[in-house]
Structures are given as C-alpha cells and as structure tokens.
Scaffold this active site. Sequence first.
Site, PDB file in Angstrom:
ATOM      1  CD  GLN A 129      -3.054  -0.891   2.263  1.00  0.00           C
ATOM      2  OE1 GLN A 129      -2.659  -0.465   3.341  1.00  0.00           O
ATOM      3  NE2 GLN A 129      -4.284  -1.335   2.072  1.00  0.00           N
ATOM      4  CB  SER A 135      -3.790   4.399  -4.259  1.00  0.00           C
ATOM      5  OG  SER A 135      -4.461   3.216  -4.608  1.00  0.00           O
ATOM      6  CE1 TYR A 232      -6.542  -1.634 -11.144  1.00  0.00           C
ATOM      7  CE2 TYR A 232      -5.885  -3.877 -10.619  1.00  0.00           C
ATOM      8  CZ  TYR A 232      -5.583  -2.535 -10.717  1.00  0.00           C
ATOM      9  OH  TYR A 232      -4.335  -2.090 -10.376  1.00  0.00           O
TER      10      TYR A 232
END
Length: 377
Positions: A129, A135, A232
């Site tokens: 992450q 992102s 997705y």
Amino acid sequence: MAVTIAILKESHAGETRVAATPDTVKKWTGAGHTVRVQSGAGLSASVSDEAYAAAGATTTGTTTETLDGADIVLKVRPPQSSEIAALKSGASVIAQLDAYRDKDALNGLAAANANAYAMEFVPRITRAQVMDVLSSQANLAGYRAVIEAAAAYGKAFPMMMTAAGTVAPAKAFIMGVGVAGLQAIATARRLGAVVTATDVRPATKEQVESLGGKFIAVEDEEFRNAQTAGGYAKEMSAEYKTKQAELITSHIGKQDIVITTALIPGRAAPILVTKEQVASMKPGSIIIDLAAPQGGNVEGCVADQVVDVNGVRIIGFSNIAATIATDASALYARNLQAFVGLLIDKEGNLAPDYEDEILKASLVTQGGAVVHPNLKG
C-alpha cells in the site's frame, strides 16, 4: 557498500512532478548512499537545488553526469532515448513506465540491459500500500478534478440563501468510484454540491453512500459480479451497457458537473458518456474527463483541450496530478522510497529478491529482454 541513486529532471512536456524530495533524499544519504539530483529537477514542484543539497545530495548539470555509474534511477515518467543511452548496464530504473503503451521506452530499456520496474504494476496488496502510486496520484487527481470543475463552472457549488434570493446547489455526478472517484465525491460534498455516483463494482455502493452521495446503477446479476479479484472493474457486456446507458441518459441531463474516472489496465478507456448524452446537458455544464490519456470516457474528449459542445464544456486532462505538483511529488517520492527499500539489503547492498511478489509483479525488463508476462510480444 553504498548505492548511487540518480534523480533526473523530467523531460516530458507538461510534467511538473519530481521523483524525490529532500525528505526522501535525506533518508538515503543518512544511510550512506550517494544521491545525485539533476539541477532544476524539483523547481516546478517548489523544491530548490539548495534544498536537495542541504539533504546531502549532489546536484549535477547534465543527464550524463547524473546517470554516470548510477545503480538506481528514479523518474516520474518513462525515460527518453537519450536518458536510456546514458544508463549503465544493469541499472535499476523505477518509474511510471506506461508500459502498455510506450513500447519504445520499454524496448529501449531492454536493449540497454536495464532492470526496469513499472510502478503502475505494483500489486494492490496490503504490504504494498505504501508503494501504490496509482492510489497516491489518483487521490489527488480526484480532488483536483472537482477544483477544476468548480473553477470552470459559472455558478456556485453550495446552496446559498441570501436576501436577494436562493442559489441552488450544483449537481455533481461522479462516474467511476475508484480512489479518484471517492475523493471527487468527498471534495464535491465538502464544496456543497448534491452528489451522485456510479460504478460497475457492487462494493462501491456502500462507499458512495458513506460519503453522502447517492448511488446510480442497474443492479442486476452482472452488476453483482462485476469486480475482479484484484479489485478492478471488469468490462461489462453490451446488454448491460445498454441498460446502464438508458439509466445514465435519464440522469445525466439533469447534472451540472460530470467527472469521469474509469480506466481498465492495458485497455482503451471505456466510453461512459456518449455524444447524445453530452447534448442532453444544459449549456454551462462541465465535464471533466480523467481518462483522456487512454482515449477518454467521453465521446468528443480531446486530451489537454477544452471542447465546447453547444455550451457544454468537455475538459480532458492527461496528467492532472501535475497541476498539484508539490503534493503529488511528495506522495510519489514516498512511494518510491518504500519501493527502493526492497532493492537494498540491511548492509546497504543492491540485492533485490526477485522472488518477492512486489518486485516480480513490477519488473518489466531484465537481462536484455522484456520479461513481464503481460508485455511479452
């Protein structure tokens, strides 16, 4: 053994971001590594050469000087042929390589025997992450899209009650509820708009409602199974697209602002808004298309241009993160800092573990060849 890390000034037109900040440079120089930053690399992101020097970096004048003997090369965008030619054999190049479309850069990196990593291929797993470039940049893109819409829109966003009368709130419709879409919803709500949103992934309905928006979609069986294991959106069938188009057509003509964000990795952007739907909108309405670099979600969209259709303006952004360069660079630099940590061992040696699932997923060229399974051939 110290590693030499090179930061190049971006050469793509309109690219204002930079791949490192003084904070990330200081981490590397503090660990004993050598960092070279090409002079002027950070100026468009409000970072001076002096700030890099204060963090321990050496500023260099030319691409050749910056890349001379560099073990790791960090960029925002794919390297140009002149930059690839200056790489040492076996150098690790880390950037948003746009690997599906920029075949020249990909093949050039392979021919130069570079170990090239595409940051857009970093898997969306918990451990990665902090490296998730898509992102970090999409979050800012969603915010900025609403700000750009508000600037272009000829009316106010919030309801305003005055002695002279009441100003009605803007109606904003967000199409595609990924990271960018969610931030767009939150930002439009903070500005006082009435927000609706749509996406083919069923999990997004609750997210939209949690931010105060209303979810718009044909919720049939195909819709309930329209998400991949990686999170997705799947491309929908022609039948579903027809039903969804009918619903959207009845809704979109009532909207003041439309923001489209839908992308499918490795594919042209899906058309979400047809010419007929654009024509149904009121003059003065604004459409922001964040999928413009992959063909756009809106028929008639042209990347980096404003297209006027009977008073409805379609604004296509190919690199909206570059309009908020300081924050975009800071987030991207931290993504890269975390990724570089996978290449350097505890003793400070360049020792990537190619069995690591993050490196394996993002490595695109090695040993003189294109090695990523999605890119071969």
